[in-house]
Write a protein that holds these residues in place. Sequence first.
Motif, PDB file in Angstrom:
ATOM      1  N   LEU A 136      61.600  77.918  62.185  1.00 47.56           N
ATOM      2  CA  LEU A 136      60.969  79.103  62.767  1.00 47.56           C
ATOM      3  C   LEU A 136      59.960  79.730  61.802  1.00 47.56           C
ATOM      4  O   LEU A 136      58.928  80.249  62.223  1.00 47.56           O
ATOM      5  CB  LEU A 136      62.036  80.120  63.162  1.00 47.56           C
ATOM      6  CG  LEU A 136      62.895  79.707  64.361  1.00 47.56           C
ATOM      7  CD1 LEU A 136      64.139  80.587  64.465  1.00 47.56           C
ATOM      8  CD2 LEU A 136      62.084  79.787  65.655  1.00 47.56           C
ATOM      9  N   GLN A 137      60.260  79.657  60.512  1.00 51.31           N
ATOM     10  CA  GLN A 137      59.308  80.156  59.512  1.00 51.31           C
ATOM     11  C   GLN A 137      58.014  79.361  59.582  1.00 51.31           C
ATOM     12  O   GLN A 137      56.911  79.921  59.527  1.00 51.31           O
ATOM     13  CB  GLN A 137      59.923  80.058  58.117  1.00 51.31           C
ATOM     14  CG  GLN A 137      59.011  80.475  56.980  1.00 51.31           C
ATOM     15  CD  GLN A 137      58.709  81.955  56.989  1.00 51.31           C
ATOM     16  OE1 GLN A 137      57.690  82.390  57.519  1.00 51.31           O
ATOM     17  NE2 GLN A 137      59.614  82.757  56.415  1.00 51.31           N
ATOM     18  N   SER A 138      58.133  78.048  59.707  1.00 54.81           N
ATOM     19  CA  SER A 138      56.943  77.199  59.823  1.00 54.81           C
ATOM     20  C   SER A 138      56.168  77.521  61.090  1.00 54.81           C
ATOM     21  O   SER A 138      54.929  77.594  61.073  1.00 54.81           O
ATOM     22  CB  SER A 138      57.348  75.721  59.814  1.00 54.81           C
ATOM     23  OG  SER A 138      57.937  75.360  58.575  1.00 54.81           O
ATOM     24  N   ALA A 139      56.888  77.722  62.191  1.00 60.08           N
ATOM     25  CA  ALA A 139      56.225  78.065  63.453  1.00 60.08           C
ATOM     26  C   ALA A 139      55.524  79.409  63.339  1.00 60.08           C
ATOM     27  O   ALA A 139      54.413  79.599  63.855  1.00 60.08           O
ATOM     28  CB  ALA A 139      57.253  78.095  64.583  1.00 60.08           C
ATOM     29  N   ARG A 140      56.154  80.326  62.625  1.00 59.52           N
ATOM     30  CA  ARG A 140      55.560  81.653  62.447  1.00 59.52           C
ATOM     31  C   ARG A 140      54.276  81.588  61.636  1.00 59.52           C
ATOM     32  O   ARG A 140      53.328  82.341  61.899  1.00 59.52           O
ATOM     33  CB  ARG A 140      56.587  82.556  61.776  1.00 59.52           C
ATOM     34  CG  ARG A 140      56.208  84.022  61.737  1.00 59.52           C
ATOM     35  CD  ARG A 140      57.362  84.835  61.193  1.00 59.52           C
ATOM     36  NE  ARG A 140      56.914  86.153  60.755  1.00 59.52           N
ATOM     37  CZ  ARG A 140      57.677  87.025  60.118  1.00 59.52           C
ATOM     38  NH1 ARG A 140      58.943  86.718  59.852  1.00 59.52           N
ATOM     39  NH2 ARG A 140      57.199  88.193  59.760  1.00 59.52           N
ATOM     40  N   ARG A 141      54.211  80.698  60.669  1.00 58.06           N
ATOM     41  CA  ARG A 141      52.972  80.541  59.889  1.00 58.06           C
ATOM     42  C   ARG A 141      51.837  80.036  60.783  1.00 58.06           C
ATOM     43  O   ARG A 141      50.669  80.390  60.574  1.00 58.06           O
ATOM     44  CB  ARG A 141      53.198  79.557  58.739  1.00 58.06           C
ATOM     45  CG  ARG A 141      54.104  80.081  57.630  1.00 58.06           C
ATOM     46  CD  ARG A 141      54.030  79.203  56.392  1.00 58.06           C
ATOM     47  NE  ARG A 141      55.009  79.593  55.403  1.00 58.06           N
ATOM     48  CZ  ARG A 141      56.156  78.958  55.191  1.00 58.06           C
ATOM     49  NH1 ARG A 141      56.456  77.878  55.911  1.00 58.06           N
ATOM     50  NH2 ARG A 141      57.013  79.376  54.275  1.00 58.06           N
ATOM     51  N   LEU A 142      52.179  79.209  61.757  1.00 54.58           N
ATOM     52  CA  LEU A 142      51.168  78.683  62.669  1.00 54.58           C
ATOM     53  C   LEU A 142      50.700  79.733  63.670  1.00 54.58           C
ATOM     54  O   LEU A 142      49.551  79.707  64.118  1.00 54.58           O
ATOM     55  CB  LEU A 142      51.727  77.468  63.427  1.00 54.58           C
ATOM     56  CG  LEU A 142      52.009  76.220  62.601  1.00 54.58           C
ATOM     57  CD1 LEU A 142      52.793  75.208  63.426  1.00 54.58           C
ATOM     58  CD2 LEU A 142      50.713  75.607  62.099  1.00 54.58           C
ATOM     59  N   ALA A 143      51.591  80.645  64.043  1.00 60.81           N
ATOM     60  CA  ALA A 143      51.265  81.666  65.041  1.00 60.81           C
ATOM     61  C   ALA A 143      51.903  82.988  64.627  1.00 60.81           C
ATOM     62  O   ALA A 143      52.908  83.417  65.216  1.00 60.81           O
ATOM     63  CB  ALA A 143      51.754  81.220  66.415  1.00 60.81           C
ATOM     64  N   PRO A 144      51.357  83.652  63.616  1.00 59.57           N
ATOM     65  CA  PRO A 144      52.009  84.836  63.041  1.00 59.57           C
ATOM     66  C   PRO A 144      52.135  86.025  63.986  1.00 59.57           C
ATOM     67  O   PRO A 144      52.934  86.923  63.725  1.00 59.57           O
ATOM     68  CB  PRO A 144      51.123  85.180  61.837  1.00 59.57           C
ATOM     69  CG  PRO A 144      49.818  84.516  62.112  1.00 59.57           C
ATOM     70  CD  PRO A 144      50.127  83.292  62.891  1.00 59.57           C
ATOM     71  N   GLN A 145      51.386  86.042  65.069  1.00 60.61           N
ATOM     72  CA  GLN A 145      51.446  87.168  65.995  1.00 60.61           C
ATOM     73  C   GLN A 145      52.158  86.828  67.300  1.00 60.61           C
ATOM     74  O   GLN A 145      52.100  87.595  68.260  1.00 60.61           O
ATOM     75  CB  GLN A 145      50.039  87.693  66.289  1.00 60.61           C
ATOM     76  CG  GLN A 145      49.362  88.299  65.059  1.00 60.61           C
ATOM     77  CD  GLN A 145      48.092  89.031  65.406  1.00 60.61           C
ATOM     78  OE1 GLN A 145      47.280  88.550  66.185  1.00 60.61           O
ATOM     79  NE2 GLN A 145      47.919  90.219  64.843  1.00 60.61           N
ATOM     80  N   ASP A 146      52.833  85.719  67.319  1.00 57.72           N
ATOM     81  CA  ASP A 146      53.568  85.309  68.528  1.00 57.72           C
ATOM     82  C   ASP A 146      54.955  85.947  68.515  1.00 57.72           C
ATOM     83  O   ASP A 146      55.821  85.572  67.727  1.00 57.72           O
ATOM     84  CB  ASP A 146      53.679  83.784  68.577  1.00 57.72           C
ATOM     85  CG  ASP A 146      54.231  83.282  69.905  1.00 57.72           C
ATOM     86  OD1 ASP A 146      55.063  83.986  70.516  1.00 57.72           O
ATOM     87  OD2 ASP A 146      53.843  82.181  70.320  1.00 57.72           O
ATOM     88  N   VAL A 147      55.169  86.914  69.405  1.00 58.09           N
ATOM     89  CA  VAL A 147      56.450  87.633  69.404  1.00 58.09           C
ATOM     90  C   VAL A 147      57.611  86.747  69.821  1.00 58.09           C
ATOM     91  O   VAL A 147      58.765  87.019  69.468  1.00 58.09           O
ATOM     92  CB  VAL A 147      56.383  88.883  70.309  1.00 58.09           C
ATOM     93  CG1 VAL A 147      55.368  89.878  69.777  1.00 58.09           C
ATOM     94  CG2 VAL A 147      56.053  88.508  71.753  1.00 58.09           C
ATOM     95  N   THR A 148      57.327  85.682  70.560  1.00 63.61           N
ATOM     96  CA  THR A 148      58.414  84.786  70.967  1.00 63.61           C
ATOM     97  C   THR A 148      58.915  83.941  69.804  1.00 63.61           C
ATOM     98  O   THR A 148      59.971  83.319  69.901  1.00 63.61           O
ATOM     99  CB  THR A 148      57.978  83.860  72.128  1.00 63.61           C
ATOM    100  OG1 THR A 148      57.086  82.851  71.645  1.00 63.61           O
ATOM    101  CG2 THR A 148      57.333  84.650  73.253  1.00 63.61           C
ATOM    102  N   ILE A 149      58.165  83.915  68.716  1.00 61.26           N
ATOM    103  CA  ILE A 149      58.618  83.265  67.482  1.00 61.26           C
ATOM    104  C   ILE A 149      59.237  84.296  66.549  1.00 61.26           C
ATOM    105  O   ILE A 149      60.256  84.057  65.903  1.00 61.26           O
ATOM    106  CB  ILE A 149      57.458  82.522  66.796  1.00 61.26           C
ATOM    107  CG1 ILE A 149      56.927  81.410  67.696  1.00 61.26           C
ATOM    108  CG2 ILE A 149      57.892  81.955  65.448  1.00 61.26           C
ATOM    109  CD1 ILE A 149      55.634  80.766  67.197  1.00 61.26           C
ATOM    110  N   LEU A 150      58.617  85.465  66.483  1.00 60.34           N
ATOM    111  CA  LEU A 150      59.110  86.515  65.597  1.00 60.34           C
ATOM    112  C   LEU A 150      60.554  86.901  65.907  1.00 60.34           C
ATOM    113  O   LEU A 150      61.356  87.108  64.986  1.00 60.34           O
ATOM    114  CB  LEU A 150      58.219  87.755  65.726  1.00 60.34           C
ATOM    115  CG  LEU A 150      56.982  87.823  64.831  1.00 60.34           C
ATOM    116  CD1 LEU A 150      56.065  88.945  65.290  1.00 60.34           C
ATOM    117  CD2 LEU A 150      57.383  88.019  63.383  1.00 60.34           C
ATOM    118  N   LEU A 151      60.893  87.026  67.179  1.00 63.29           N
ATOM    119  CA  LEU A 151      62.231  87.498  67.530  1.00 63.29           C
ATOM    120  C   LEU A 151      63.334  86.536  67.088  1.00 63.29           C
ATOM    121  O   LEU A 151      64.262  86.947  66.380  1.00 63.29           O
ATOM    122  CB  LEU A 151      62.323  87.789  69.026  1.00 63.29           C
ATOM    123  CG  LEU A 151      63.673  88.300  69.531  1.00 63.29           C
ATOM    124  CD1 LEU A 151      64.145  89.520  68.745  1.00 63.29           C
ATOM    125  CD2 LEU A 151      63.604  88.623  71.024  1.00 63.29           C
TER     126      LEU A 151
END
Length: 218
Positions: A136-151
Amino acid sequence: SGGAEWSPALGPPVRPWGARAPRAAGVPLSKRTALLLPAAGLAVLVALSMAAVPAHGDATVAETLVLLDGELEARPDDASLWQRRAALERLRGHLERASADLSRAEALGLARAIAGRDRGLLLLDGGRTVEAEAVLQSARRLAPQDVTILLPHARALASLGRWRESADAYAALVRLAPDASPDVHLERVRALEATGSGACDEALRAVDAAVARLGPVP
């Protein structure tokens, strides 16, 4: 083609892909912090949170899978359809089937950030929290403003007891989506409380902001 990703339970950011809050995020407030936090505000958050949990009927999921399989017969190379199928299998608790469907979607070109989010959620459901957090950290780096990853990332961090990082992830989510469901705001407050006494003021502000945004209990 990659197609548009699909996330069942996604409106205002509530529980992407049906993401469950970790047990750690439900840590009760300490007596000290509970005394500091406005009791009325916390009561509103708790009541709204309890009312906001979505329900999924297994029969509805099964029926949707039948329809989706029909679509896949016509469009077997559509990554978004395989992603949808993986999501539905996950909701049914069939994690191995979900993983296989997600792998198929990835091979067909599903966006890396979305694939990482969905893979992380599968790992969380399988109890593989350390691996899930890394994905999920890696996914967040790719899309830092995606709330569906942040949660789910915030929840994975909470499950690992990484409270400060979890609280920061919740804060980023709330900044991007101030109308997030009440359980998100409540989990943020609890992560701040678990961070330690130094975060009491921040927790107070989080409660005040959530109640001001969400309003009274319906």
